[in-house]
Design a protein around this motif. Structure first.
Motif, mmCIF file in Angstrom:
data_model
loop_
_atom_site.group_PDB
_atom_site.id
_atom_site.type_symbol
_atom_site.label_atom_id
_atom_site.label_comp_id
_atom_site.label_asym_id
_atom_site.label_seq_id
_atom_site.Cartn_x
_atom_site.Cartn_y
_atom_site.Cartn_z
ATOM 1 N N GLU A 289 -85.480 26.506 -34.301
ATOM 2 C CA GLU A 289 -85.806 27.750 -33.604
ATOM 3 C C GLU A 289 -86.332 27.464 -32.199
ATOM 4 O O GLU A 289 -85.990 28.164 -31.237
ATOM 5 N N ALA A 290 -87.175 26.440 -32.086
ATOM 6 C CA ALA A 290 -87.698 26.063 -30.773
ATOM 7 C C ALA A 290 -86.577 25.531 -29.885
ATOM 8 O O ALA A 290 -86.511 25.825 -28.683
ATOM 9 N N LEU A 291 -85.684 24.754 -30.480
ATOM 10 C CA LEU A 291 -84.527 24.239 -29.738
ATOM 11 C C LEU A 291 -83.649 25.394 -29.280
ATOM 12 O O LEU A 291 -83.172 25.424 -28.139
ATOM 13 N N LYS A 292 -83.439 26.370 -30.182
ATOM 14 C CA LYS A 292 -82.618 27.535 -29.860
ATOM 15 C C LYS A 292 -83.208 28.308 -28.680
ATOM 16 O O LYS A 292 -82.480 28.737 -27.774
ATOM 17 N N ALA A 293 -84.516 28.466 -28.663
ATOM 18 C CA ALA A 293 -85.185 29.180 -27.570
ATOM 19 C C ALA A 293 -85.037 28.418 -26.254
ATOM 20 O O ALA A 293 -84.820 29.021 -25.195
ATOM 21 N N ALA A 294 -85.160 27.100 -26.314
ATOM 22 C CA ALA A 294 -85.029 26.289 -25.097
ATOM 23 C C ALA A 294 -83.612 26.367 -24.542
ATOM 24 O O ALA A 294 -83.420 26.469 -23.318
ATOM 25 N N ILE A 295 -82.620 26.326 -25.427
ATOM 26 C CA ILE A 295 -81.229 26.417 -24.991
ATOM 27 C C ILE A 295 -80.962 27.784 -24.358
ATOM 28 O O ILE A 295 -80.279 27.891 -23.328
ATOM 29 N N ALA A 296 -81.505 28.838 -24.967
ATOM 30 C CA ALA A 296 -81.345 30.180 -24.404
ATOM 31 C C ALA A 296 -81.953 30.250 -23.005
ATOM 32 O O ALA A 296 -81.383 30.868 -22.085
ATOM 33 N N ALA A 297 -83.113 29.591 -22.820
ATOM 34 C CA ALA A 297 -83.758 29.571 -21.505
ATOM 35 C C ALA A 297 -82.915 28.781 -20.501
ATOM 36 O O ALA A 297 -82.796 29.168 -19.330
ATOM 37 N N ASP A 298 -82.317 27.671 -20.955
ATOM 38 C CA ASP A 298 -81.448 26.877 -20.078
ATOM 39 C C ASP A 298 -80.237 27.695 -19.627
ATOM 40 O O ASP A 298 -79.846 27.663 -18.453
ATOM 41 N N ILE A 299 -79.642 28.421 -20.552
ATOM 42 C CA ILE A 299 -78.469 29.237 -20.232
ATOM 43 C C ILE A 299 -78.847 30.356 -19.274
ATOM 44 O O ILE A 299 -78.120 30.658 -18.312
ATOM 45 N N ALA A 300 -80.023 30.955 -19.492
ATOM 46 C CA ALA A 300 -80.496 32.003 -18.585
ATOM 47 C C ALA A 300 -80.719 31.444 -17.177
ATOM 48 O O ALA A 300 -80.364 32.076 -16.174
ATOM 49 N N ALA A 301 -81.298 30.250 -17.100
ATOM 50 C CA ALA A 301 -81.516 29.615 -15.800
ATOM 51 C C ALA A 301 -80.183 29.302 -15.117
ATOM 52 O O ALA A 301 -80.039 29.458 -13.903
ATOM 53 N N ALA A 302 -79.211 28.856 -15.910
ATOM 54 C CA ALA A 302 -77.889 28.560 -15.363
ATOM 55 C C ALA A 302 -77.233 29.838 -14.835
ATOM 56 O O ALA A 302 -76.645 29.846 -13.746
#
Length: 312
Positions: A289-302
């Motif tokens: 879940e924490a990994l999923k949140a970090a990936i979502a944040a990375d995609i948002a930043a991209a």
């Protein structure tokens, strides 16, 4: 461009050329300057140009765990040399037999009997042969005796910076892609075939292309803004390159690329991935879940980045 793998595959028609010898890892602007001189000598003498490279690279043979990360695999290196107008690449297997050749044996077997070199371009600090006994002076003497000329290719500097593969690796490690592009003369790209992976990205709402690295060490580690060309169209994206510490794996480096707004099947295709900017270091997360949140944040930043700076 002709690729010849090993001395035993040289044919009589391969004899007579101008040549240079080296790793040519990355084929950066220093290498490009050598290749420009090689093309000039090739035109002057009316013979093909030849680049002699080694696989593996010598330091990978002597210290496989301590050798520097590759900037370019053999396939990519050959493509880059082809783009520089090289007529022929002779790839020598760097093994115990080659390592034990004396400098005199290397000159005789490779340069004289094998290639019948008419002119040779090498770095003024070039060393070769068993225990690195051969140097520029040795080559110049051998050339005078065997009938080929030798010219020293001096270090290339750009804005006071020495251009080298080491310098490119340092720029990449520091996330300085502007400097890396300046030294390379082009953006840094990793190309590999898309393989089937664990399909974990789908569970994390971020399907990724698992790009084959085929190298023991890579010059990058972390999460990056990237782009990739598919069927003539360039897609922006985000990529993770590293050992995936939050996921059980084999400990080797992986490159996983999520292309924004792309829908399609990439399996089996060779995907060129261009790196533009580092977002963050690779991290270990306590849960999926924490990994999923970090990936979502990375995609948002991209997305925010690419909306502000659209790809041309």
């Amino acid at each position: 461009m002709q690729l010849v793998r090993g001395l035993h595959n040289l044919r009589p028609l391969n004899r007579g050329c101008v040549a240079t010898i080296g790793n040519f890892d990355g084929v950066h602007r220093g290498h490009q300057a050598i290749l420009a001189r090689l093309r000039e000598r090739s035109a002057e003498l009316g013979v093909p140009s030849c680049v002699v490279i080694f696989e593996p690279q010598p330091r990978e043979f002597f210290t496989p765990d301590g050798a520097p990360p590759r900037l370019s695999r053999l396939r990519d290196k050959v493509a880059l040399l082809t783009a520089q107008g090289v007529d022929r690449v002779l790839c020598l297997a760097f093994n115990r037999r080659l390592r034990e050749l004396s400098a005199a044996e290397f000159v005789q077997q490779v340069l004289v009997d094998g290639l019948a070199v008419q002119h040779l371009e090498v770095g003024d600090d070039f060393r070769f042969g068993c225990d690195r006994a051969g140097d520029f002076a040795f080559l110049a003497e051998a050339g005078a005796r065997e009938g080929f000329t030798v010219e020293a290719a001096h270090t290339v500097e750009l804005d006071g910076l020495r251009v080298s593969s080491t310098g490119v690796r340092s720029a990449l490690a520091n996330g300085d892609f502007v400097l890396a592009e300046h030294l390379l003369g082009r953006p840094f790209v990793i190309t590999g075939r898309v393989l089937h992976g664990q399909k974990l990205g789908r569970q994390l709402n971020a399907p990724t292309a698992n790009v084959q690295l085929k190298r023991k060490r890579v010059p990058l580690k972390g999460v990056y803004l990237v782009s990739a060309q598919v069927d003539g169209k360039v897609y922006p994206g985000v990529a993770n390159i590293g050992v995936r510490p939050s996921v059980a794996g084999d400990g080797s480096a992986h490159l996983e690329v999520h292309l924004l707004d792309f829908a399609g099947d990439l399996y089996g295709r060779r995907l060129p991935v261009t790196f533009h900017r580092k977002l963050r270091d690779e991290q270990r997360f306590a849960s999926l879940e924490a990994l999923k949140a970090a990936i979502a944040a990375d995609i948002a930043a991209a997305r925010a980045h690419w909306q502000g700076q659209p790809l041309k």
